[in-house]
Every structure is written in C-alpha cells, then in structure tokens.
Design a protein around this motif. Structure first.
Motif, PDB file in Angstrom:
ATOM      1  N   ARG A 168     -39.934  51.788  65.038  1.00 39.05           N
ATOM      2  CA  ARG A 168     -39.202  50.541  64.822  1.00 39.05           C
ATOM      3  C   ARG A 168     -38.692  50.507  63.382  1.00 39.05           C
ATOM      4  N   GLY A 190     -38.002  53.020  71.226  1.00 34.46           N
ATOM      5  CA  GLY A 190     -37.620  52.134  70.134  1.00 34.46           C
ATOM      6  C   GLY A 190     -36.273  51.537  70.460  1.00 34.46           C
ATOM      7  N   GLY A 201     -41.408  44.631  67.827  1.00 32.36           N
ATOM      8  CA  GLY A 201     -42.018  44.373  66.539  1.00 32.36           C
ATOM      9  C   GLY A 201     -42.902  43.151  66.476  1.00 32.36           C
ATOM     10  N   ALA A 224     -33.883  52.040  65.591  1.00 34.28           N
ATOM     11  CA  ALA A 224     -35.297  52.282  65.297  1.00 34.28           C
ATOM     12  C   ALA A 224     -35.481  53.630  64.626  1.00 34.28           C
ATOM     13  N   MET A 231     -42.091  47.637  70.629  1.00 32.05           N
ATOM     14  CA  MET A 231     -40.723  48.006  70.318  1.00 32.05           C
ATOM     15  C   MET A 231     -40.002  46.885  69.591  1.00 32.05           C
ATOM     16  N   GLU A 262     -32.346  42.843  69.081  1.00 32.50           N
ATOM     17  CA  GLU A 262     -33.488  42.274  68.370  1.00 32.50           C
ATOM     18  C   GLU A 262     -33.755  40.877  68.879  1.00 32.50           C
TER      19      GLU A 262
END
Lengths: 357, 503, 375
Positions: free
Chosen positions: B216, B39, B240, B43, B238, B459
C-alpha cells in the motif's frame, strides 16, 4: 528534451525550411545576383507584366502551394496523404472545359458557373476518398490509390481524347495576367485560397478540431467531436483547393490535356508538407510551412534551370536536397546531435541512444 | 540462500520525481508457490515488478535469485529473462499474425533458416505437455485470449524460467478461460516454478494462490498465507484500515445537503461494456461508484456519458427525457466526464495547455463560434490560477506537464463548461497527497454550488470523505447502495468483499 | 468467442488465415476471369501461350511487386521500384553498347552485376534512412524515385537501343515447349515460347516465398509488420529486419530492371513509369495489407496476373482503349480494398471485444510517469 520542446512550437517548426530557403537564396546571390532581378516587359497580349526569376518562381509554384495547403489539412486530420489530387485535378479540368464548351460563349458568368460545377464534381470525388478513409478506416494512401489509377481515365471519358483549346481573354486573365495588373493572376489565387483558409480558421475553430482529431482521435470523440465529420471537411477543403489549382492549370495553357494537367503534383505536394516541418503522421500543422515548402521546391527547380540543368534532370538534384532536409529534420538525427552537443567533445553516440517517445 | 526459495527482494526503494514509489519493500518467492501480489492503484505492484524485470533501476535494496551467486543485477527485460525471470503481461506481447509455434520460438532460433517442421513438433510437445488447447500451426489471432495468454506462458516456461510473473492475466478472460489458466498455473506450480500473480480479483486470489503479499502506498503491509487472511481483512489491508480501527476519519467539511431535485436519471441503461442498471443523482449531490478495479464502476459511468456504444435505457435530465448516445449529446446536456485513463482518453498531448482547457467549451459552443484568442487566454489564466496548475506557460504542450497537472488541466476543461453533472473517474490517481486534498475540497465546494458530481476513486477514504451516497459494484453488478450511517469503512468493505464471506 | 472454442477440437483442419483467405480470393478471381475470357473471347485465351505471354510481358512487374510485398508486409512502402527499373535499364543499355568487352558472356555478366549493384545501392541507402534514421518510408522512397528518374535522364535523355549482339542473342533466346504449342492455320506447329525473364520472375516468386516462409528474416518481417512492439519483446532485431527488407526490395528492383531489358532491349526515360503504383495495386489485390503483417508473394503473383489479364481482355475486346483498362483496374482495386477493409474491421471488432474487458487493463497502459510523477 528542452530542445525538442522548443522546436515543436512557435517558429521552431519553420526553422529548417527557413534555413533551407535561406541557403538557396545565399547560394543564388553568390552564383549570380542577377537571378533576383525583376523587370517589366510587354507580353504578347500587349499587357505590361513583371518578369524575372522570382516572379516566375512565385507564379509557377501557385498550383503546388494551393494543393499543398489542402494536403496539409488532410494529412493533419487523417495521418495520411491523398495521392489522387493530380488525377482528380484532371477531372476538375475536364468538367470545367466541358461546361464551358457546352455553354458556347466564354463569359465571366459562364466561367464562374463552370468553376462552381467543377468544384462540386471535385468535392464529390474527394468525398469518395474521404468516406473510404473516415468511415471504412482505409489508409489514405491506399484509398486514394483507386482514383490515382483511374481518375485520368474518367477525365478522358468526360472530354474525349482531344485537347480542347480555350481562347478567350478571360481565360488568359485567370491563367496569366489581367490587363493592367502586372502581377500574374495565379499569385492572387494563392493569396485568395490562403485567405479563405485563414478566415475559416479565424471564424471557426476548425483548426483546433483538426489537430485534436489528428493527435488523439479517441480523446477528441470523448470531448464531443465527430472525427468522421472533421476528416470529411478536410477532404472537401482539399477538393476546393484541387479545383482552384486545376482552374489555374487549364487557364495557364489555355487548353486541357488530361494526361499532363497537374501531373505528379501529389508527390510534390506531399514533399511540400514534409519540408514545411509538418508531421506526415498527422496532428499539429502549419499551413505557412507547407506554402514555404512549395516555394522552396519551386525555387530549387528554378535555380537548377538557371544553372542550365535540363528540366528532366532536375529530379535527381531535387531528391538529394530533399534527403538532406528530411535527414536534418529527423528526430533521431536531432537527438543524436543534441547528445553530441551535450558531450562537448565529439564522441560518437552509442547505438540505441535515447529517442523521443 | 534458504532452501526452497527462488527469489528474495530486500529493502527495495525507488523514487520518481516527487514521489517515493517503493519504500523499503521486501518480497520472497518460494519454489512451487503461487504468490499473489495485492494492492490498490499506486500501491507499487507494477513498480515492484518493473524493478524485478529490469525496466526500472532500483535506488536501494538487493535482489537474489536461486542459482545466481550473490546479488542479481538486472538492467533490462532481456537480462531478466536470461537469469530466469519471465513476465506475461495482460496485453499479449506476441505477434497475432504468426502461428503458435512461431510465437513460441521466434527470436530465439539459431541460424538463418528456420526448420519449422522441427519447431512445430517441439511446439506440439510443449502444448500437449502443458495441456494448452492450441495447435502448433494455428494462427495466434485465431486462439482465444486465454490461449494466447497460455502460449505466452508456455514461451516463458520453455525458456526455463524460475520466476514467472503474471501481470493481471485474467482481466480479459471469462470464467471458463480463467479456469483453464488456473489449471496451467497449478501444473507449473507442481513443476516447481515460482509464480507471482498480480490481480484485482479477490476470488481468484483465494482460489489459486498460496500466499499473499499486500502493498500500500509503496510500502509493504505484510505477507500472509492465504488461509490466515480472510477476504474482508485483505480488503482492509489493501485499503489501509485495520478492521479494529473503524473510527471515521474527520470529514473535510460538512457534506452539503442535496436538494430533492433530480438532475439525472437513468433506467435500464446499458452499453456494449456494461449490464443494464438504474441510477439517479440529485442537484448538489456527490455520489460514488465503488468496488475494486474490474467491478464495472468505470464502465457504468462511461455508459452515462455515452462513451461506449449505448445499447439501451431511458435517460431523463431535469425530468425531461433526453437521448445520450454519444459524448457530444452528454456534453450538450451539461454532463462532463473526466476519464480514468488520462493519457489515452483525456489529454490531446501535442496541444497547448490553453487549447486543452477550452476544448470542451469550444465543442459546446460549436465549431462556428470560436472562442477568441483573448477569451481563451483569459480562461486559461483563470483556471491555471484557480487550480494552481504548474506549467511553464499556457502555451506549453500538455504532454510536458506532470501527471497531476495534466489532470488539473482536464478538470479545468470541464469546469469551464459549468456542467450540471460532472463525472470524475479516478481524478486523484497518481497524484500527490496535497493535490488529492485540493481536488476533494474542490469537489465539495462545487457540490455546494449546486453541481452534481459522481466521484470514483480506488481509495475508499476519499470516497467516504466526499460522497453522501456510495453505489457498490462487484462483478459488474450493483450489489449495494450505502447512505448515511452505513457510510463506514467496515460496511463498504463488507459490501465489496461480499456479505457471505465477511461473516 | 464460440466459434473459436470449436477450433480446439483436435484433428480439424486449420482455418484459413487472413493471408491465405485473401490469397485464395485473388486466385479464385484470377481463375474465374481467365475462364470467363476463354469462354467469351476464346481465341488466344484458349492457347497455353496466352499464360506465357502474360508472364513474358509482365516479368519485371511481377518482380517489383514481390519487392513491394516484402516491404509492405514489414509495414513500410517503397515507391522507388519503378524509378530503379528505369535507371537500371538505361545504365545497362549504355554499358552494353559502350563497354567494348570482347567476350559476350563477360559483358552480360558485368551488366547483370551492374543491375544488381544499382538496386543494392538504392536498397542500402533507403534501408538505412528508414530503419536507422526512422524517416518516413514514403518520403525516403519518393526521394529515391526522384533520384533514380533524374539520374536516368542525366545518363541520356534520348532512348538508347541496345546494339550489343551477345545481349540481343540472349533477348531472343526463348524456351520452346512443343507439346504446349498449337498448330497454326498453315499446318506448322508453333511451340509455346517462354522468355528467360518469365522464368526468372517465377523463380523470384518461389525464392521470396521460401524466404518469407522459412527464414528467420522472413518470419521476422511478418512479426515486425504484425506488431512492432511485440516483435521487439520477442527478441527480434527490428531495425535490422526492416533494413534488410529494403535491401532485398532494392536488389529485386535492380533485377527487375535487367529482366525488363531482356524483354525490351532499349533504355528510355519513361521506362516503367508509374509501375510502382501497379506493383502496389498487385500486392493489395494479392492480399497484402499496407498496415503490415499480412500477405505473401504467391498472392502478389496472382494479383499481377489479374491486372495483366484485365489488360489482355480489354485489348482483345471491343473496348480496346487504355482508359477502359485503367477504369477496370480502379474498379478491381476498389473491390479488393473494400474487401480487405471488411476483413480488417471484423478482426478489429473481435479484437476490441476481447480486449475491452474490465478496466483493469487500462491501468497498465498508463505510463510510469503519469502513475507516479506528480508534483
């Protein structure tokens, strides 16, 4: 948590020293109110001077207060203490006397020149300490142990074994009183040094730099500061403080004794810093705390003298008071008391109660 | 409990003020299995492990461990150890000045006299048994980091652990050392120890693990056998985004068109921590360094700022050649840097919010030109207002602020210097969604006003929303540069994961 | 990194640890200095008695240096040792003169227990303040020093000479070893003389060596000094370890006071003045770092001997003067401090190279509140 936050800023830091001072004053009021009387008398030189315990406290704490200020700066930036201040002070005194003797007559000009040279010599020695601490990253106490153990010998080497006398009205004006002014001159010296530092902090941002370096050296560097430089500046300022204190010490007695000049003052200065609520681990500092600490130490000493405690025995009582003050100021004790307070009922706090991180 | 399962965690939830760190997470560990926990930042991997080792108290859920009837109640790392859960952290928690044997046995010997001869003999057995290339009498600090890591593992194993948690054990190791560590892990696996392996290195996961659990945003994404989860899909999970869902997220605003003028240009820039690379940024441009943790993205920007020891390269700012070898040079040339590790490198914890805000501006002005108290307060008020910093007052020590607000103070510090070029390394880490959006909007606004910005985030969506150019790094090398139409989730993931594996 | 790999080859001798290296350097310097003195100054240095004299004169310093070493290995400091010697000497001298106990043995035994008791009292108090109340050791032991010095002068400002005959008999008791003696000019054999104090000091060094090397507490002290956090994680009771290190240190100071009295049977307000700094210097020269975790009493023993030898050399040389001796001490100290700084820097550099790997690590140092606690 809240309590801690409060005590870490504003007046909080000065709370314990102020309370300690207050207790000392109240104690003296009940003991003997005449302790506080201030009088006037004519001294040997024919000057009218102020007398009284309070005056003598403030007067004789001068060297300590001045060195405590410098010590505060070094402590804040380096997170350690300089234990060589007394010994280097002896060198400063030796240089001062040597220059004056070399020039023959004692005039205002020669005194100023001698002082400037003694200042420079002190700064050189302090830079030696500072370099070991800032560049070689040696713990301040160890780095300054070198000069602690051999600086008085250097003073001897400069000036020989004699205790040279300085007989001049200029010298006694610096060490005692100026004719016509009833207040002892050393008091002005404290004010002068205090003012000098105040102005430095007012017209530069040195305080912010020192605190940043002391709290988080890495972050200070990432914000463009030069930690080595800041530490060296602190040592230089300490050097100036030491030379002023040494000047007062020499002039007060009118003679130089390299063995006793400013002897053991480093320990008292460190205590003054700690009693003033400053962390010996560096970071935020309050000069006023250290000055207050110096006067508390002197007031304690004078009170003990007034109670007919022999001067040599004072240390024992001093030690007890110091232990009480540092125990009262210790975070563990503070937290335990807070926890105790919170429980309303005085239930003993279990071992390993939460500590400040 | 099912046969062959050593550990089950069911419905684990935990919240911290303002954040739900774990929400109903399940985790199962089987005997003799290496289970990777994956993650991105935040996460919940570390939180899950800390719940398991008793550092945090869970709000809800149950933990069952083999050999322990009923639910296991774990309240301290010591307790966790007693029921067979051992953790080896990336930072070695051994004493470097003691010998290997001592590190294996200290703190768990009986009596007051220690018979080191005997312990040394046992230590030698253990080391030989596990094939650890160290000698019992060797001082630990003389061992390589990998061996130190292995000694820590040996200590855990000798304490009869059933569950061994390895928290990013490989991040400071080189390839050979990693291979050595993996041999040991496979060996332990053969002995039936269940291993939880936390890492950021995808290749390593595929090399050694049997199973992967992906988290996550504090939620369980899923548990997969390694063979059924291609690398690119893992990245997608990971980050998303499922691979099918390639639709671009709506951009917050129109990305401002950068001018042609180059503000900063580096050639062959290298530092003690990163390899030589070329880089340039134009006025008003927002670019990003992307790649997984450990890919070298942070080291690159640290080199630009002079934070690590710069070892080579030419730098031009606005066409003029300049020398940036320490942060002070960078600041004077109008570069700002918000460090990745806010606590260690950013805040001066005991100083007030006001002092923290004016710090960098003060350094630019120089020590001899202090900012007056009135000005400082005005600046502080202005930025507390502008960035909506939640603080009791501007005189509050910054350490008592929450993470997000501390971050805003550091941001304010740099904005106050009006830099030409601002580097933001993970400005949104550990910050709630609202603040994240605020910061992203701010970045775009600043760029529109002509500031050049490098934006780094774990991200990818954030980066896609804000950046007009992405530099992709893997294994401390730049492996690609994406602009325009290539700026899609799929393309970024493919580049991160490595083109070959993606096929 | 490469050198370290080489270390894996089995059957190779262990490389020197920092502790050992610094210790061997100080032993080497001591040997070089002593041999140099033998060659240039000759005379007394050629007789074995010189070594025993060094031990006889510095027995108390050796003991308090050990006391300091133990505390320093644990990452602390104790500057009250000299003060405790002063207090012990004064109290014991007064007790011996005034107790009126007939039996010499009982009188001496009680004096001995008094000395240990004073040391133990200081150790317990300081240990508690440092370990459980977490007050800076420097301040605590500074206050301890003040307290001890102050109590000494409260007991008596004037020097007190011991008149107890039983004790004086003990003082003049010396081990005589004839085969190490020498023939004086008049032809008489003068045996080598060793004072009881010197034997005690050597025994203390040996015992403390065993304590540090072979007991749980001793290894715990190293662990705590090396890395307090790790020590905690390894299941060591950090607070108790620190506490006991101060207790031992205090106990040794009391013992040193008794040994001092056996060497010079007189109490005096300035006994062992500033000897704490000599003890710190001895520890540092012997290879103990103030930062903790590194060092040992064997090194400290030689550190003390180096200081003692300098003293002797200067006393026998034309430079005989205290300031030369202090300057030589300062120079020696500077040399060792710089040496250690180099050792430490080398270590730190390799440490940072190893640890500053990819940025994955930095994440871990982030505290939980900062990771999740936003608002």
């Amino acid at each position: 948590m809240k309590q801690n936050r409060k005590t870490s800023s504003g007046l909080g830091q000065l709370l314990i020293p102020l309370v300690a001072l207050g207790i000392l004053i109240v104690f003296n009021i009940f003991r003997d109110i005449s302790f506080f009387s201030i009088g006037m008398r004519v001294n040997n030189a024919g000057n009218i001077v102020l007398t009284g315990n309070l005056i003598s406290i403030i007067d004789s704490a001068s060297e300590l207060a001045i060195i405590a200020m410098g010590m505060t700066l070094v402590t804040a930036a380096c997170g350690g203490q300089d234990i060589s201040v007394g010994a280097v002070g002896a060198i400063a005194g030796a240089v001062f006397v040597k220059v004056l003797q070399g020039m023959g007559a004692i005039t205002i000009g020669s005194v100023i020149l001698a002082f400037v040279l003694c200042c420079l010599a002190t700064i050189v020695f302090k830079l030696f300490n500072g370099t070991l601490v800032a560049v070689f990253k040696i713990q301040p106490m160890i780095a300054t142990l070198i000069l602690y153990s051999c600086a008085r010998s250097i003073a001897y080497w400069i000036n020989g074994d004699a205790t040279p006398q300085l007989k001049s009205s200029i010298i006694s004006s610096i060490g005692k009183t100026i004719p016509g002014i009833p207040v002892p001159t050393p008091i002005f010296a404290v004010i002068l040094v205090g003012l000098l530092l105040f102005l430095i902090f007012k017209f530069t941002s040195l305080r912010l730099y020192i605190q940043s370096v002391g709290i988080n050296q890495g972050a200070a560097r990432l914000n463009g500061m030069n930690p080595i430089m800041i530490k060296l500046i602190c040592f230089i300022l300490l050097g100036v403080c030491v030379s002023v204190a040494s000047l007062i010490g020499v002039c007060r007695l009118g003679q130089l004794n390299h063995k006793t000049l400013l002897v053991d003052i480093e320990m008292d200065a460190i205590l003054a810093v700690a009693i003033g609520g400053n962390s010996l681990g560096g970071g935020r500092f309050k000069l006023s705390g250290s000055i207050l600490g110096a006067y508390i130490i002197q007031m304690l000493t004078t009170t003990l003298y007034a109670m007919n405690v022999a001067p040599v025995n004072v240390k024992a009582y001093k030690a007890i008071v110091i232990i009480i003050i540092v125990v009262a100021g210790s975070p563990v004790v503070k937290n335990k008391l807070t926890a105790l307070w919170k429980r309303l009922r005085p239930v003993p706090v279990p071992e390993g109660a939460e500590k400040e991180g | 409990m099912e046969d062959g399962i050593v550990l089950t965690m069911r419905g684990i939830s935990i919240s911290f003020p303002g954040v739900k760190a774990l929400n109903n997470v399940d985790f199962t560990l089987r005997k003799g299995e290496i289970h990777a926990l994956m993650g991105e930042n935040g996460a919940g991997k570390s939180t899950l492990i800390k719940v398991l080792t008793g550092v945090y108290e869970k709000d809800a859920g149950s933990i069952c461990i083999e050999g322990c009837p009923g639910e296991a109640h774990i309240h301290s790392p010591q307790q966790a150890q007693n029921i067979g859960i051992s953790t080896v952290y990336q930072e070695i928690t051994l004493c470097p000045n003691l010998t290997v044997a001592e590190n294996l046995f200290i703190g768990r010997t009986g009596g007051s006299v220690v018979h080191w001869k005997e312990y040394e003999k046992r230590a030698t057995e253990i080391l030989e048994n596990l094939g650890i290339p160290a000698r019992a009498k060797q001082e630990l600090s003389r061992c390589s980091l990998a061996v130190q890591q292995m000694v820590a593992i040996a200590r855990a194993v000798d304490m009869n652990c059933k569950v061994l948690i390895l928290d990013e054990p490989t991040s400071s190791l080189d390839d050979k050392e990693v291979a050595m560590l993996f041999r040991l892990m496979r060996d332990l696996k053969a002995r039936g120890v269940g291993i939880i392996f936390v890492t950021h290195f995808l290749e390593q996961v595929y090399e050694v693990s049997d199973r992967i659990t992906v988290l996550r945003n504090g939620e369980l994404v899923g548990e997969y056998p390694v063979s059924q989860l291609p690398q690119v899909e893992l990245v997608a999970k990971m980050m998303g985004k499922s691979l099918d869902d390639l639709a671009e997220l709506e951009r917050i605003g129109q990305k401002s068109a950068a001018s042609e003028e180059t503000v900063y240009e580096a050639e062959d820039l290298s530092s003690s921590e990163c390899r030589p690379f070329d880089f340039s940024i134009r006025r008003g441009e927002v670019n990003g360094f992307t790649g997984l943790l450990g890919s070298g993205r942070s080291e690159s920007v640290r080199a630009i700022f002079g934070a690590d020891q710069v070892t080579g390269g030419q730098i031009r700012m606005n066409g003029k050649s300049v020398r940036i070898s320490k942060p002070h040079d960078a600041i004077r040339n109008g570069i700002g840097y918000l460090p990745e590790n806010r606590r260690r490198d950013g805040i001066i914890a005991d100083l007030s919010v006001r002092e923290n805000i004016i710090l960098a501006l003060q350094v630019i002005r120089g020590m001899n030109h202090p900012i007056s108290r009135a000005d400082a307060e005005a600046f502080a008020d202005e930025y507390i207002e502008a960035l909506q910093i939640k603080t009791a007052s501007k005189e509050t020590p910054i350490r008592s602020l929450s993470g997000g607000n501390q971050q805003k103070v550091i941001l304010a510090r740099w904005l106050l210097t009006h830099p030409q070029y601002l580097i933001l390394d993970e400005p949104t880490r550990g910050i709630d969604v609202g603040t994240k959006l605020e910061i992203q909007k701010l970045v775009l606004k600043l760029a529109e006003e002509g500031m050049s910005i490098t934006f780094i985030s774990s991200e990818i969506e954030e980066m896609l929303r804000t950046c007009s150019r992405l530099i992709v790094m893997r294994d401390r090398k730049i492996v690609g540069e994406l602009t325009g139409d290539d700026l899609t989730q799929a393309q970024v993931m493919k580049t991160i994961a490595g083109g070959e594996q993606a096929e | 990194m490469k050198e370290k790999r080489k270390g894996f080859a089995l059957g190779r001798r262990e490389p020197l640890t920092d502790t050992q290296m610094l210790m061997f350097i100080s032993i080497g310097i001591f040997a070089a200095m002593y041999i140099g003195a033998m060659l240039t100054l000759g005379g007394g240095f050629l007789k074995p008695q010189m070594i025993f004299d060094l031990l006889n004169d510095n027995a108390a310093l050796i003991i308090i240096s050990c006391a300091l070493t133990i505390v320093m290995i644990g990452g602390g400091i104790n500057i009250s040792v000299g003060g405790v010697i002063g207090l012990t000497v004064m109290s014991c001298a007064l007790f011996l003169n005034n107790n009126g106990i007939e039996s010499a043995f009982l009188s001496i035994l009680l004096t001995f227990l008094l000395a240990l008791g004073i040391g133990l009292g200081f150790g317990l108090l300081q240990g508690f303040l440092v370990s459980h109340l977490e007050i800076q050791p420097f301040i605590v032991t500074l206050a301890g020093m003040f307290l001890a010095r102050g109590l000494t002068t409260i007991l008596s400002v004037n020097p007190v000479k011991v008149t107890n005959e039983g004790f004086l008999a003990l003082v003049s008791t010396k081990l005589k070893i004839s085969w190490l003696g020498y023939v004086a000019q008049n032809g008489n054999l003068i045996p080598a003389k060793i004072e009881i104090g010197a034997v005690v000091a050597v025994a203390v060094v040996f015992l403390m060596f065993l304590l540090l090397r072979y007991t749980k507490l001793g290894r715990g002290i190293y662990a705590v000094g090396g890395n307090r956090q790790s020590a905690l994680m390894l299941g060591i009771n950090v607070k108790n370890t620190i506490f006991w290190s101060y207790v031992i240190s205090g106990l040794l100071s009391g013992l040193a006071g008794f040994v001092f009295l056996m060497h010079k049977p007189a109490g005096n307000a300035s006994v062992a003045m500033r000897s704490e700094m000599d003890a710190i210097a001895s520890s540092i020269i012997g290879g103990t770092l103030l930062t903790g975790g590194v060092g040992g009493v064997i090194g400290t023993f030689f550190g003390t001997m180096i200081l003692a030898t300098i003293q002797k050399i200067i006393a026998l040389s034309p430079l005989n003067a205290s300031w030369w001796q202090e300057m030589a001490n300062g120079a020696m100290l500077s040399f060792f401090i710089l040496l250690q700084s180099v050792v430490l820097m080398r270590k730190n550099r390799s440490g940072s190279r190893k640890r500053k790997g990819p940025d994955g690590k930095k994440k871990k140092t982030e505290d939980p509140a900062a990771q999740s606690g936003s608002s």
